[in-house]
Design a protein around this motif. Sequence first.
Motif, PDB file in Angstrom:
ATOM      1  N   ASP A 333       0.855  -1.260   0.031  1.00  0.00           N
ATOM      2  CA  ASP A 333      -0.108   0.136  -0.196  1.00  0.00           C
ATOM      3  C   ASP A 333       0.863   1.215   0.242  1.00  0.00           C
ATOM      4  N   ALA A 334       2.112   1.177   0.027  1.00  0.00           N
ATOM      5  CA  ALA A 334       2.931   2.370   0.323  1.00  0.00           C
ATOM      6  C   ALA A 334       2.955   3.280  -0.682  1.00  0.00           C
ATOM      7  N   VAL A 335       2.659   2.988  -2.186  1.00  0.00           N
ATOM      8  CA  VAL A 335       2.693   4.136  -2.953  1.00  0.00           C
ATOM      9  C   VAL A 335       1.491   4.925  -2.757  1.00  0.00           C
ATOM     10  N   ASP A 336       0.098   4.371  -2.697  1.00  0.00           N
ATOM     11  CA  ASP A 336      -1.024   5.215  -2.216  1.00  0.00           C
ATOM     12  C   ASP A 336      -1.021   5.828  -0.882  1.00  0.00           C
ATOM     13  N   ARG A 337      -0.886   4.940  -0.041  1.00  0.00           N
ATOM     14  CA  ARG A 337      -0.974   5.294   1.444  1.00  0.00           C
ATOM     15  C   ARG A 337       0.555   5.963   2.049  1.00  0.00           C
ATOM     16  N   GLY A 338       1.660   6.033   1.150  1.00  0.00           N
ATOM     17  CA  GLY A 338       2.844   6.583   1.587  1.00  0.00           C
ATOM     18  C   GLY A 338       2.976   7.827   0.497  1.00  0.00           C
ATOM     19  N   LEU A 339       3.717   7.455  -0.538  1.00  0.00           N
ATOM     20  CA  LEU A 339       4.278   8.631  -1.500  1.00  0.00           C
ATOM     21  C   LEU A 339       2.883   9.667  -1.676  1.00  0.00           C
ATOM     22  N   ARG A 340       1.882   9.045  -2.297  1.00  0.00           N
ATOM     23  CA  ARG A 340       0.906   9.723  -2.754  1.00  0.00           C
ATOM     24  C   ARG A 340       0.054  10.566  -1.455  1.00  0.00           C
ATOM     25  N   HIS A 341      -0.048   9.852  -0.394  1.00  0.00           N
ATOM     26  CA  HIS A 341      -0.558  10.596   0.668  1.00  0.00           C
ATOM     27  C   HIS A 341       0.142  11.638   1.397  1.00  0.00           C
ATOM     28  N   LEU A 342       1.561  11.447   1.183  1.00  0.00           N
ATOM     29  CA  LEU A 342       2.455  12.690   1.714  1.00  0.00           C
ATOM     30  C   LEU A 342       2.374  13.734   0.900  1.00  0.00           C
ATOM     31  N   LEU A 343       2.499  13.481  -0.517  1.00  0.00           N
ATOM     32  CA  LEU A 343       2.269  14.732  -1.300  1.00  0.00           C
ATOM     33  C   LEU A 343       1.197  15.301  -1.423  1.00  0.00           C
ATOM     34  N   ASP A 344      -0.032  14.735  -1.005  1.00  0.00           N
ATOM     35  CA  ASP A 344      -1.411  15.231  -1.032  1.00  0.00           C
ATOM     36  C   ASP A 344      -1.879  15.936   0.225  1.00  0.00           C
ATOM     37  N   GLY A 345      -0.687  16.410   0.881  1.00  0.00           N
ATOM     38  CA  GLY A 345      -0.919  17.029   2.146  1.00  0.00           C
ATOM     39  C   GLY A 345      -0.777  16.431   3.620  1.00  0.00           C
ATOM     40  N   GLY A 346      -0.414  15.069   3.499  1.00  0.00           N
ATOM     41  CA  GLY A 346      -0.082  14.082   4.519  1.00  0.00           C
ATOM     42  C   GLY A 346       1.046  14.797   5.286  1.00  0.00           C
ATOM     43  N   ARG A 347       1.947  15.425   4.714  1.00  0.00           N
ATOM     44  CA  ARG A 347       2.954  16.138   5.420  1.00  0.00           C
ATOM     45  C   ARG A 347       2.904  16.974   6.364  1.00  0.00           C
ATOM     46  N   GLU A 348       1.564  17.661   6.635  1.00  0.00           N
ATOM     47  CA  GLU A 348       0.922  18.379   7.356  1.00  0.00           C
ATOM     48  C   GLU A 348       0.859  17.837   8.830  1.00  0.00           C
ATOM     49  N   THR A 349       0.447  16.496   8.822  1.00  0.00           N
ATOM     50  CA  THR A 349       0.293  15.698  10.129  1.00  0.00           C
ATOM     51  C   THR A 349       1.223  14.710  10.456  1.00  0.00           C
ATOM     52  N   GLU A 350       1.841  14.178   9.236  1.00  0.00           N
ATOM     53  CA  GLU A 350       2.890  13.001   9.214  1.00  0.00           C
ATOM     54  C   GLU A 350       4.171  13.652   9.550  1.00  0.00           C
ATOM     55  N   VAL A 351       5.079  12.783  10.244  1.00  0.00           N
ATOM     56  CA  VAL A 351       6.558  12.855  10.486  1.00  0.00           C
ATOM     57  C   VAL A 351       7.312  11.785   9.732  1.00  0.00           C
ATOM     58  N   LYS A 352       7.318  10.615  10.427  1.00  0.00           N
ATOM     59  CA  LYS A 352       7.938   9.712   9.753  1.00  0.00           C
ATOM     60  C   LYS A 352       6.964   8.373   9.349  1.00  0.00           C
ATOM     61  N   VAL A 353       6.712   8.038   8.283  1.00  0.00           N
ATOM     62  CA  VAL A 353       6.055   7.018   7.814  1.00  0.00           C
ATOM     63  C   VAL A 353       6.867   5.866   7.544  1.00  0.00           C
ATOM     64  N   LEU A 354       6.713   4.844   8.189  1.00  0.00           N
ATOM     65  CA  LEU A 354       7.502   3.431   8.035  1.00  0.00           C
ATOM     66  C   LEU A 354       6.838   2.459   7.176  1.00  0.00           C
ATOM     67  N   VAL A 355       7.506   1.748   6.289  1.00  0.00           N
ATOM     68  CA  VAL A 355       6.956   0.885   5.247  1.00  0.00           C
ATOM     69  C   VAL A 355       7.444  -0.429   5.765  1.00  0.00           C
ATOM     70  N   THR A 356       6.816  -1.715   5.754  1.00  0.00           N
ATOM     71  CA  THR A 356       6.977  -2.859   6.364  1.00  0.00           C
ATOM     72  C   THR A 356       6.658  -3.675   5.113  1.00  0.00           C
ATOM     73  N   PRO A 357       7.320  -4.824   5.016  1.00  0.00           N
ATOM     74  CA  PRO A 357       6.862  -5.786   4.038  1.00  0.00           C
ATOM     75  C   PRO A 357       6.706  -7.112   4.817  1.00  0.00           C
ATOM     76  N   GLN A 358       6.784  -7.104   6.123  1.00  0.00           N
ATOM     77  CA  GLN A 358       6.724  -8.269   6.904  1.00  0.00           C
ATOM     78  C   GLN A 358       5.301  -8.035   7.620  1.00  0.00           C
ATOM     79  N   GLY A 359       5.239  -9.207   8.250  1.00  0.00           N
ATOM     80  CA  GLY A 359       4.110  -9.225   9.511  1.00  0.00           C
ATOM     81  C   GLY A 359       4.521  -8.491  10.520  1.00  0.00           C
TER      82      GLY A 359
END
Length: 366
Positions: A333-359
């Motif tokens: 989900d990292a393209v939509d919920r990570g890259l695009r989310h941050l570029l669409d205003g997510g940086r106003e509320t997010e600091v560090k978003v971590l992506v994990t491929p694991q359980g």
Amino acid sequence: MKAIRLHGAGDARVDDIDEPALRPGSVKIKIAYAGICGSDLAFYEQPYLPAEHVHPLMGTKGPTVLGHEFGGYVVDRAGDVTLGADGKPVTVGDLVAVRPNIADGTCPACLRGEPNLCANWGFIGLHGWGGGFSEYVVAPAENVYPMPAGASAEDAAMVESLAVAWAAVRRSGAGKGTTGLVIGAGPVGLGLLLCLQAVGATRVVVSELSAARKTLAASLGADVVDPRERDVAEYVRSLTGGAGADVAFDASGAGTTTFAAALDGLRSGGTSVVVAMSHGHVQVDPGTLLTSEKTVTGSFAYWHQDFQGVIDAIADGRLRPERLVTSRIPLIDAVDRGLRHLLDGGRETEVKVLVTPQGPMSRSNG
């Protein structure tokens, strides 16, 4: 394995690709977490290299797997590898952080002892060798740092971004008793706050617009000022008996406004460090530097001493990286919920978003 590869501007995809093969002198790592950086966002929006580019030191052809802030667990190592960074043993099962920048070791900058300024610099996760937005990565053993007992997999992924801040603090000369000024409370700005505190600063003023980031900065111990409500330099002087900050950092890069705020907030003889790439024109009056003997310098990336400095501070409790993590998302989900989310205003509320491929991952090592 699954990996996010950049095929062109705005075109990042979750692809199925082969797991990376060991090279001589390398270590294979199962990714636990990888952080999304502002550089990832800039590269995603407008890559400055074609997808098929082959970096002269890395020798791998694109599309590039993104993600240069990452940590994970060693699953294999080349037959000629027993030691990692700083000659420390690296064994299968170790939780490690990876310093992604590489240098040729032969250019004038490298020979001066400034490998972060190498003429042929490159980053794993931006220029080749794979990247952290994947299930596995292979990295040179000399870039692999075993994490201390008690450190979490999230801590390992946060070392890279904190090393950016650590290097800038080192260049500023900050230490015990320092008063610092940080312009911008994004991931690097808040990292500067934590690193200044870790080296003994007694007061850190943070200038920020975002309500969420102001709240977080205050909760981390900063004196927070909104530049729309009060002149930043005047506020700093009001807290320092009229003197100003010993060190300042432009971690915003908005142009003259933020550059000048950092410079004006300094005491005479203080040092201002540019940490962010400027997104606007910057105008400087040299006479100000002449009559105040203020120093302006830059800080680009980091090298071994900065990575190790962050890890040592995590080990003794001076740094707690988890306080900057605001979201954890799955790789798929990292393209939509990570890259695009941050570029669409997510940086106003997010600091560090971590992506994990694991359980679910173990929270600690040791």
